[in-house]
Scaffold this active site. Structure first.
Site, PDB file in Angstrom:
ATOM      1  CB  THR A 193      -2.957  20.383  -0.109  1.00  0.00           C
ATOM      2  OG1 THR A 193      -4.011  19.709  -0.577  1.00  0.00           O
ATOM      3  CG2 THR A 193      -2.326  20.925  -0.911  1.00  0.00           C
TER       4      THR A 193
ATOM      5  N   GLY B 104     -10.544  24.458   1.761  1.00  0.00           N
ATOM      6  CA  GLY B 104     -11.381  26.237   1.114  1.00  0.00           C
ATOM      7  C   GLY B 104     -12.544  26.288   3.038  1.00  0.00           C
TER       8      GLY B 104
ATOM      9  CD  GLU C 137     -11.057  15.838  -3.842  1.00  0.00           C
ATOM     10  OE1 GLU C 137     -11.324  17.475  -3.409  1.00  0.00           O
ATOM     11  OE2 GLU C 137     -10.648  14.986  -3.204  1.00  0.00           O
TER      12      GLU C 137
HETATM   13  C1  LIG Z   1     -25.693  24.859  -0.657  1.00  0.00           C
HETATM   14  C2  LIG Z   1     -24.522  23.825  -1.225  1.00  0.00           C
HETATM   15  C3  LIG Z   1     -24.259  23.006  -1.064  1.00  0.00           C
HETATM   16  C4  LIG Z   1     -22.900  21.989  -1.721  1.00  0.00           C
HETATM   17  C5  LIG Z   1     -23.395  20.175  -2.140  1.00  0.00           C
HETATM   18  C6  LIG Z   1     -21.766  19.446  -2.430  1.00  0.00           C
HETATM   19  C7  LIG Z   1     -21.541  19.177  -3.744  1.00  0.00           C
HETATM   20  C8  LIG Z   1     -19.805  19.597  -4.428  1.00  0.00           C
HETATM   21  C9  LIG Z   1     -19.950  19.321  -5.544  1.00  0.00           C
HETATM   22  C10 LIG Z   1     -19.579  19.606  -6.131  1.00  0.00           C
HETATM   23  C11 LIG Z   1     -18.054  20.378  -5.895  1.00  0.00           C
HETATM   24  C12 LIG Z   1     -16.967  20.697  -5.095  1.00  0.00           C
HETATM   25  C13 LIG Z   1     -15.890  21.456  -5.563  1.00  0.00           C
HETATM   26  C14 LIG Z   1     -14.634  20.948  -4.687  1.00  0.00           C
HETATM   27  C15 LIG Z   1     -13.933  21.959  -4.175  1.00  0.00           C
HETATM   28  C16 LIG Z   1     -12.451  21.556  -4.194  1.00  0.00           C
HETATM   29  C17 LIG Z   1     -12.297  20.711  -2.791  1.00  0.00           C
HETATM   30  C18 LIG Z   1     -10.787  20.464  -3.134  1.00  0.00           C
HETATM   31  C19 LIG Z   1      -9.976  19.136  -2.046  1.00  0.00           C
HETATM   32  C20 LIG Z   1      -9.165  19.140  -2.650  1.00  0.00           C
HETATM   33  O1  LIG Z   1      -8.274  19.269  -3.226  1.00  0.00           O
HETATM   34  S1  LIG Z   1      -8.445  17.869  -0.266  1.00  0.00           S
HETATM   35  C21 LIG Z   1      -7.244  17.650  -0.992  1.00  0.00           C
HETATM   36  C22 LIG Z   1      -6.678  16.403  -2.371  1.00  0.00           C
HETATM   37  N1  LIG Z   1      -5.890  16.119  -2.660  1.00  0.00           N
HETATM   38  C23 LIG Z   1      -5.465  14.926  -3.654  1.00  0.00           C
HETATM   39  O2  LIG Z   1      -6.478  14.696  -4.990  1.00  0.00           O
HETATM   40  C24 LIG Z   1      -3.825  13.969  -3.726  1.00  0.00           C
HETATM   41  C25 LIG Z   1      -3.780  13.365  -4.495  1.00  0.00           C
HETATM   42  N2  LIG Z   1      -3.150  12.904  -4.403  1.00  0.00           N
HETATM   43  C26 LIG Z   1      -3.484  11.074  -4.039  1.00  0.00           C
HETATM   44  O3  LIG Z   1      -4.429  10.815  -4.227  1.00  0.00           O
HETATM   45  C27 LIG Z   1      -2.322  10.212  -3.378  1.00  0.00           C
HETATM   46  O4  LIG Z   1      -0.929  10.949  -3.131  1.00  0.00           O
HETATM   47  C28 LIG Z   1      -1.768   9.269  -5.395  1.00  0.00           C
HETATM   48  C29 LIG Z   1      -2.978   8.336  -4.986  1.00  0.00           C
HETATM   49  C30 LIG Z   1      -1.272  10.027  -6.343  1.00  0.00           C
HETATM   50  C31 LIG Z   1      -0.622   8.321  -4.438  1.00  0.00           C
HETATM   51  O5  LIG Z   1      -1.141   7.783  -3.546  1.00  0.00           O
HETATM   52  P1  LIG Z   1      -0.037   6.851  -2.726  1.00  0.00           P
HETATM   53  O6  LIG Z   1       1.314   7.804  -3.211  1.00  0.00           O
HETATM   54  O7  LIG Z   1      -0.486   6.394  -1.417  1.00  0.00           O
HETATM   55  O8  LIG Z   1      -0.215   5.256  -3.607  1.00  0.00           O
HETATM   56  P2  LIG Z   1       0.297   4.453  -4.546  1.00  0.00           P
HETATM   57  O9  LIG Z   1       1.591   4.435  -4.081  1.00  0.00           O
HETATM   58  O10 LIG Z   1       0.290   5.654  -5.436  1.00  0.00           O
HETATM   59  O11 LIG Z   1      -0.892   3.676  -4.608  1.00  0.00           O
HETATM   60  C32 LIG Z   1      -0.481   2.440  -4.122  1.00  0.00           C
HETATM   61  C33 LIG Z   1      -1.669   1.716  -4.191  1.00  0.00           C
HETATM   62  O12 LIG Z   1      -2.901   2.345  -3.495  1.00  0.00           O
HETATM   63  C34 LIG Z   1      -4.263   2.738  -4.768  1.00  0.00           C
HETATM   64  N3  LIG Z   1      -4.391   3.910  -4.633  1.00  0.00           N
HETATM   65  C35 LIG Z   1      -4.529   4.733  -4.554  1.00  0.00           C
HETATM   66  N4  LIG Z   1      -5.141   5.552  -3.963  1.00  0.00           N
HETATM   67  C36 LIG Z   1      -5.758   5.430  -4.248  1.00  0.00           C
HETATM   68  C37 LIG Z   1      -7.642   5.819  -3.589  1.00  0.00           C
HETATM   69  N5  LIG Z   1      -8.065   6.436  -2.995  1.00  0.00           N
HETATM   70  N6  LIG Z   1      -8.664   4.588  -3.537  1.00  0.00           N
HETATM   71  C38 LIG Z   1      -8.195   3.496  -3.769  1.00  0.00           C
HETATM   72  N7  LIG Z   1      -7.077   2.782  -3.627  1.00  0.00           N
HETATM   73  C39 LIG Z   1      -6.090   3.366  -4.017  1.00  0.00           C
HETATM   74  C40 LIG Z   1      -3.400   2.379  -6.146  1.00  0.00           C
HETATM   75  O13 LIG Z   1      -4.194   2.226  -6.962  1.00  0.00           O
HETATM   76  C41 LIG Z   1      -1.901   1.508  -5.369  1.00  0.00           C
HETATM   77  O14 LIG Z   1      -2.205   0.467  -6.071  1.00  0.00           O
HETATM   78  P3  LIG Z   1      -1.905  -0.557  -7.040  1.00  0.00           P
HETATM   79  O15 LIG Z   1      -0.219  -0.638  -6.405  1.00  0.00           O
HETATM   80  O16 LIG Z   1      -1.383  -0.068  -8.411  1.00  0.00           O
HETATM   81  O17 LIG Z   1      -2.735  -1.513  -6.813  1.00  0.00           O
HETATM   82  C1  LIG Z   2      -9.479  25.837  -5.708  1.00  0.00           C
HETATM   83  C2  LIG Z   2      -8.625  25.509  -5.094  1.00  0.00           C
HETATM   84  C3  LIG Z   2      -9.372  24.408  -3.284  1.00  0.00           C
HETATM   85  C4  LIG Z   2      -8.539  22.991  -2.860  1.00  0.00           C
HETATM   86  N1  LIG Z   2      -9.314  22.807  -2.100  1.00  0.00           N
HETATM   87  C5  LIG Z   2      -8.696  22.299  -0.700  1.00  0.00           C
HETATM   88  C6  LIG Z   2      -9.151  22.005   0.207  1.00  0.00           C
HETATM   89  O1  LIG Z   2     -10.043  22.420  -0.031  1.00  0.00           O
HETATM   90  N2  LIG Z   2      -8.412  21.183   1.104  1.00  0.00           N
HETATM   91  C7  LIG Z   2      -7.241  20.586   0.324  1.00  0.00           C
HETATM   92  O2  LIG Z   2      -6.681  20.007   1.685  1.00  0.00           O
HETATM   93  N3  LIG Z   2      -6.684  21.138  -0.379  1.00  0.00           N
HETATM   94  C8  LIG Z   2      -7.007  21.826  -1.457  1.00  0.00           C
HETATM   95  N4  LIG Z   2      -6.581  21.998  -2.932  1.00  0.00           N
HETATM   96  C9  LIG Z   2      -5.144  21.455  -3.117  1.00  0.00           C
HETATM   97  C10 LIG Z   2      -5.732  20.611  -4.038  1.00  0.00           C
HETATM   98  O3  LIG Z   2      -6.127  19.558  -3.758  1.00  0.00           O
HETATM   99  C11 LIG Z   2      -3.702  20.617  -4.492  1.00  0.00           C
HETATM  100  O4  LIG Z   2      -2.811  21.837  -5.282  1.00  0.00           O
HETATM  101  C12 LIG Z   2      -3.258  19.445  -5.362  1.00  0.00           C
HETATM  102  O5  LIG Z   2      -3.523  17.981  -5.159  1.00  0.00           O
HETATM  103  C13 LIG Z   2      -2.461  19.927  -6.363  1.00  0.00           C
HETATM  104  O6  LIG Z   2      -0.913  19.438  -5.376  1.00  0.00           O
HETATM  105  P1  LIG Z   2      -0.206  20.929  -5.523  1.00  0.00           P
HETATM  106  O7  LIG Z   2      -0.617  22.028  -5.427  1.00  0.00           O
HETATM  107  O8  LIG Z   2       1.068  20.656  -4.285  1.00  0.00           O
HETATM  108  O9  LIG Z   2       0.594  20.369  -6.852  1.00  0.00           O
HETATM  109  P2  LIG Z   2       2.265  20.006  -6.941  1.00  0.00           P
HETATM  110  O10 LIG Z   2       1.856  17.738  -7.350  1.00  0.00           O
HETATM  111  O11 LIG Z   2       3.004  20.339  -6.753  1.00  0.00           O
HETATM  112  O12 LIG Z   2       2.133  19.947  -9.002  1.00  0.00           O
HETATM  113  C14 LIG Z   2       3.007  20.757  -9.647  1.00  0.00           C
HETATM  114  C15 LIG Z   2       2.916  19.282 -10.737  1.00  0.00           C
HETATM  115  O13 LIG Z   2       3.727  18.861 -10.473  1.00  0.00           O
HETATM  116  C16 LIG Z   2       3.791  17.230 -11.229  1.00  0.00           C
HETATM  117  N5  LIG Z   2       3.375  16.890 -10.423  1.00  0.00           N
HETATM  118  C17 LIG Z   2       3.336  15.962  -9.122  1.00  0.00           C
HETATM  119  N6  LIG Z   2       3.755  14.096  -9.207  1.00  0.00           N
HETATM  120  C18 LIG Z   2       3.728  14.042  -9.874  1.00  0.00           C
HETATM  121  C19 LIG Z   2       4.598  12.732 -10.263  1.00  0.00           C
HETATM  122  N7  LIG Z   2       4.206  11.728  -9.492  1.00  0.00           N
HETATM  123  N8  LIG Z   2       4.496  12.336 -11.441  1.00  0.00           N
HETATM  124  C20 LIG Z   2       4.407  13.356 -12.763  1.00  0.00           C
HETATM  125  N9  LIG Z   2       4.517  14.830 -12.476  1.00  0.00           N
HETATM  126  C21 LIG Z   2       3.905  14.987 -10.855  1.00  0.00           C
HETATM  127  C22 LIG Z   2       1.404  18.071 -11.604  1.00  0.00           C
HETATM  128  O14 LIG Z   2       1.141  16.824 -12.477  1.00  0.00           O
HETATM  129  C23 LIG Z   2       2.000  19.080 -12.050  1.00  0.00           C
HETATM  130  O15 LIG Z   2       1.953  19.245 -12.526  1.00  0.00           O
HETATM  131  C24 LIG Z   2      -7.508  23.229  -3.769  1.00  0.00           C
HETATM  132  C25 LIG Z   2      -6.813  24.012  -4.759  1.00  0.00           C
HETATM  133  C26 LIG Z   2      -7.156  24.996  -5.330  1.00  0.00           C
HETATM  134  C27 LIG Z   2      -6.134  25.136  -6.648  1.00  0.00           C
END
Ligand SMILES: CCCCCCCC/C=C\CCCCCCC/C=C/C(=O)SCCNC(=O)CCNC(=O)[C@H](O)C(C)(C)COP(=O)(O)OP(=O)(O)OC[C@H]1O[C@@H](n2cnc3c(N)ncnc32)[C@H](O)[C@@H]1OP(=O)(O)O
Ligand SMILES: Cc1cc2nc3c(=O)[nH]c(=O)nc-3n(C[C@H](O)[C@H](O)[C@H](O)COP(=O)(O)OP(=O)(O)OC[C@H]3O[C@@H](n4cnc5c(N)ncnc54)[C@H](O)[C@@H]3O)c2cc1C
Length: 631
Positions: free
Chosen positions: A114, A153, A396
């Protein structure tokens, strides 16, 4: 020496707080958490190398299951263990894993994707990794402020390495997002390396020991061999070897979404344990004026608030395991080169992670509210559980964004059904809906499951028809999609609910054949309660899309209230069965001994504001006003 991990960890005194972290500064909280995190990491390493023999071989889960008690908030190494290691294991080549996954590695990593400007739309990520063939290196660069990595994180002060998601450039061509390993701090001095700007992002609603940070690269060079190359390669001459599927790079998000479902089940079990035990202890208001005050657990309205939380914890435990096994199966297929099941796994992971996190967040808050004012105390631990859980709706993969991903999948199959083309068995009901092959409503779990499928079909049809109408009106597909997005997300939500009900009911019925009759009765009551609860919550949709009648809904309500009464005698036993130790629950309201008021007073006495009979602010600020001209 054969010992149990729990007891081993419990006997490490420095892990168990004397001073509640609420009385620590932002900095002290982090330092306190880091001290504990590295004690735990040392234990994990000793367990891994066999220096500690244990009886319980579910070590990581075991340590994980009690880490809440140790950290009260979040283990600053959560991303190091939960994402950094797992991503290397899943996406690094064999050689890279051999080098990077040493148990005594100096690397403390995080997962850096991110940016300030992009979280959901990751194709918009701006950090670049440009291949320099003259030096066989990638140059990592943050072109502008919005490209600064933000949120990862452990990044602020702890990590000395990270996995960076960046746009790969070779000879001016962008090949999209890839993952690169970058050291960011000196392993010995911990100082940021040249070209690295790193820091901590400040206080948050929760996760305040997660050390979330920011990171900017100023033309930071790393070896070519630091790109994770299991599925994709860049050769010495700059040749790009494509992956078998361009979304394999997204694999860590997919795995974490699956893992989160089980984690949320655990968060719900904690909240339910606290609220139900407290409701068994708390007496407030008589039911008959001439009788003593009743346990608030006897109020049916209180049962309505809490029993769904017990049931939901079991739902997410069961569905979380089902998804974990699905992920293992699909991952094995992918390893054999078969990507066929990946789209379904992605679609399921998206909607189930979205709905489980939204449900869990709402139900933990419902548990807090059910505990009145005492639930609002930090010492109840319900605020911390809420702050932790609600973050999962965002990280996530944000809730709406993930539901829209699943909508792509549903619309694809509805189009096949509308064009009378062959459908996979799990979408045969789309065809039934089109042919109006509606079953007569049955007020049974099986009838409710069929009803929820009718809602999925009906909502998907409605969204699809709106999409088609927008296209006929000349809108481009993306605009037509955006205009229909509310209906599209509703269809995905219905799909998730339908899956949750069907999988949970089937697993419960199967489990019932393997346990005692008395336990089977209770488990089926919980499962039936879950289905009835959601059928009543969604009765409007059932009236729209299924053959349910008003009388059927009234009968459902009666059965639901019967189930509340049937579950009431077992409610405390059901949460005791979650078997969460007091040291982990960390709650004045949920402790096993039920001494709520004594524990509340004990915790209040720890407040630093009780150290002096008269706080110095009286003399500094209060007395000069209240006693002016009085003497
Ligand atoms: C002692 C200690 C022990 C510890 C133990 C550990 C265990 C812990 C357990 C649980 C706790 C966990 C706690 C976590 C803490 C927080 C951590 C947070 C981390 C983060 O947040 S990391 C960042 C996360 N960010 C995201 O998730 C971003 C979200 N956005 C996306 O994923 C993508 O942008 C998208 C999917 C929304 C769009 O991608 P894109 O534009 O490239 O694709 P599209 O054009 O929409 O679709 C194209 C095509 O691709 C397919 N597609 C998309 N994604 C996937 C995928 N992941 N896999 C497979 N296919 C995928 C999609 O379906 C489309 O297909 P079609 O065209 O529809 O056929
Ligand atoms: C506690 C915490 C831990 C995290 N840890 C990590 C980490 O370890 N590593 C890491 O890389 N990231 C981490 N993140 C970041 C996290 O993955 C992002 O915050 C998350 O993916 C959401 O993206 P954003 O914050 O840019 O929100 P945005 O995408 O800007 O969302 C804002 C609003 O826009 C809307 N929106 C966005 N796109 C669309 C769309 N296509 N259509 C309709 N509505 C839309 C959403 O629904 C939402 O209402 C963490 C976040 C938090 C809160």
């Amino acid at each position: 020496m054969m010992i149990h991990t729990n007891n081993y960890i419990l006997n490490i005194k420095e892990l168990w707080d004397d001073v509640p972290e609420e009385y620590l500064s932002h900095k002290e909280r982090y330092e306190n958490a880091i001290k504990k995190a590295f004690i735990v990491l040392k234990v994990l390493r000793q367990l891994h190398t066999g220096n500690i023999q244990i009886t319980d071989h579910r070590t990581p889960t075991n340590v994980y299951s009690i880490q809440d008690g140790i950290f009260r908030n979040v283990n600053p190494l959560l991303i190091h263990i939960g994402l950094f290691w797992s991503t290397i294991a899943a996406q690094a080549s064999t050689e890279q894993q051999a080098e990077w996954l040493q148990p005594d590695s100096s690397m403390i990593g995080t997962y850096v994707q991110t940016e300030l400007g992009h979280g959901s739309f990751i194709r918009g990520i701006e950090t670049t990794a440009t291949y320099d063939s003259t030096t066989d290196e990638f140059i990592l660069h943050t072109p502008r402020l919005s490209a600064y990595k933000w949120w990862p994180g452990g990044l602020g002060n702890t990590a000395n390495a990270c996995l960076v998601m960046a746009q790969l450039y070779i000879n001016g061509t962008c090949h999209g997002l890839h993952i690169f390993l970058a050291q960011i701090r000196d392993f010995d001095t911990h100082k940021p390396l040249p070209g690295i700007k790193v820091g901590e992002i400040g206080p948050k609603m929760g996760f305040n020991t997660a050390d979330n940070g920011f990171l900017g690269f100023d033309n930071h060079r790393i070896p070519r061999t630091n790109m994770l190359m299991k599925n994709v390669q860049v050769l010495r001459d700059g040749t790009y070897v494509k992956p078998k599927h361009d979304k394999l790079t997204y694999g860590s998000m997919l795995l974490t979404r699956v893992t989160l479902i089980s984690d949320l089940a655990y968060q719900l079990s904690k909240a339910a344990t606290i609220a139900v035990r407290y409701s068994a202890v708390r007496r407030q208001s008589p039911i008959k004026s001439n009788e003593p005050e009743r346990q608030i657990l006897d109020f049916v309205s209180q049962q309505h608030k809490l029993f769904i939380t017990i049931a939901s914890s079991h739902v997410y435990r069961v569905v979380g395991l089902w998804m974990w096994n699905s992920h293992k199966r699909v991952t094995a297929d992918i390893h054999e080169g078969n990507m066929g099941q990946l789209p379904e796994l992605h679609a399921l992971a998206c909607c189930l992670k979205a709905i489980s996190s939204r449900d869990a967040s709402a139900l933990v808050e419902q548990c807090r509210l059910a505990c009145g004012g005492h639930g609002y105390m930090m010492a109840s631990n319900l605020p911390q559980i809420y702050a932790y859980t609600t973050a999962a709706v965002t990280y996530e993969g944000e809730y709406t964004v993930l539901l829209l991903q699943t909508a792509r999948y549903l619309v694809k199959f509805w189009r096949l059904a509308a064009e009378h083309k062959p459908l996979p068995q799990n979408f045969a009901y789309f065809e039934d809906y089109i042919k109006k092959n509606f079953e007569q409503w049955r007020n049974s779990p099986e009838g409710i499951i069929e009803g929820f499928k009718a809602i999925v079909a009906g909502k998907t049809k409605a969204a699809y028809d709106t999409l088609q109408c927008n296209l006929r009106n000349g809108r481009e597909f993306e605009e037509a999609w955006n205009m229909a997005s509310v209906q599209l997300t509703n269809a995905s939500e219905a799909y998730a609910r339908s899956l949750l009900c069907e999988v949970f009911w089937k697993e419960t019925v199967q489990l019932s054949t393997k346990v005692s009759k008395s336990l089977a009765i209770v488990l089926e009551q919980l499962a039936e309660l879950y289905l009835m609860y959601w059928a009543l919550e969604k009765h409007g949709d059932l009236l729209l899309y299924s053959t349910i009648s008003r009388n059927d809904i009234e009968a459902l309500q009666s059965r639901y209230e019967e189930l509340l009464a049937l579950i009431r005698p077992n409610a405390v036993g059901l949460v005791d069965a979650f078997d969460i130790r007091d040291e982990v629950l960390c709650s004045t309201l949920g402790a096993y001994d039920g001494r709520v008021y004594e524990r509340m007073m004990e915790e209040a006495s720890k407040s630093p504001l009780n150290e002096d009979v008269v706080n110095e602010s009286f003399h500094k600020y209060i007395r000069p006003v209240t006693m002016k001209n009085k003497l």
